[in-house]
Scaffold this motif. Sequence first.
Motif, mmCIF file in Angstrom:
data_model
loop_
_atom_site.group_PDB
_atom_site.id
_atom_site.type_symbol
_atom_site.label_atom_id
_atom_site.label_comp_id
_atom_site.label_asym_id
_atom_site.label_seq_id
_atom_site.Cartn_x
_atom_site.Cartn_y
_atom_site.Cartn_z
ATOM 1 N N THR A 181 -25.245 24.700 6.567
ATOM 2 C CA THR A 181 -26.284 25.661 6.911
ATOM 3 C C THR A 181 -26.442 26.643 5.759
ATOM 4 N N LEU A 208 -17.733 21.165 7.299
ATOM 5 C CA LEU A 208 -18.417 22.416 7.628
ATOM 6 C C LEU A 208 -18.595 23.261 6.374
ATOM 7 N N TYR A 210 -24.568 19.399 13.828
ATOM 8 C CA TYR A 210 -23.410 18.529 13.644
ATOM 9 C C TYR A 210 -23.382 17.375 14.644
ATOM 10 N N CYS A 224 -22.236 18.790 7.596
ATOM 11 C CA CYS A 224 -23.396 19.627 7.897
ATOM 12 C C CYS A 224 -23.283 20.947 7.129
ATOM 13 N N TRP A 263 -25.315 25.382 13.399
ATOM 14 C CA TRP A 263 -24.509 24.369 12.719
ATOM 15 C C TRP A 263 -23.969 23.351 13.724
ATOM 16 N N ARG A 300 -28.552 19.271 6.230
ATOM 17 C CA ARG A 300 -28.685 20.676 5.850
ATOM 18 C C ARG A 300 -29.661 21.382 6.767
ATOM 19 N N THR A 326 -25.606 31.392 13.481
ATOM 20 C CA THR A 326 -25.558 30.333 12.469
ATOM 21 C C THR A 326 -24.510 29.279 12.832
ATOM 22 N N ILE A 343 -20.967 26.861 5.493
ATOM 23 C CA ILE A 343 -21.975 27.853 5.851
ATOM 24 C C ILE A 343 -22.212 28.744 4.632
#
Length: 222
Positions: free
Chosen positions: A49, A82, A31, A47, A27, A7, A23, A84
């Motif tokens: 964000t 992924l 990653y 990962c 990321w 994170r 962002t 976000i």
Amino acid sequence: MQQRRRRYAYFQKSWSAEFVPRTLFYWAKLYIDSFKEGEPYTNLTKCITINLVSEGFKLNTQVHSVYSILEQKNCQLLTDLLEIHFLNLAQASQERIPMKPIEKKQKLIHWLQFINADNKEERTMLAATSPILQMLNEKIDVLSLSPVERKLYESRMKLKSDIATISEVQFKSGLELGFAEGEARGSRQAKLETAKTMLTMGYPVGDICKIAGLSPAEVDAL
């Protein structure tokens, strides 16, 4: 086996056009950060964000929104590697919810409102909804003290520690009279330390006597 994940949290005061590509850049770095040459791609971990935006968030009107990679027609998720997240502090501040949260969303909104609070009264009210927020609020209050107030706070905390230590020792030995005498010594020592600190900072003797609880003669003798 539980899936590993990484994170990254980022705070932005106000929204700007570069926020989304930035962002994504952070990321991408996260990653591949621990990926080593020769490893299979299946070793890459999920990962996430988390972006906190204080003002001007443009993408939607939600307090918490999550973006991932989807197929355009049927919105099928390509991968869960992924995520976000955007947390809209301005939108959270407009929410009106009960002060005794039950749902997870309510706790999140109170946490965001606490982060974005502009005054002590609002922070204190929100801190009452959570032991964690209450602890953070106490830390913020200490950091907000003036140098003199912080010295006084530290003296009081030292006095409490002295009393607690003396209490534990004397309880084990059963010497109640010794505890009373030790508490008195600890109290006087804290008063003397407070007075010394205020003297070095140029406070008038009268003010020192009132705050430290000492007589003018005791202050003059320091």
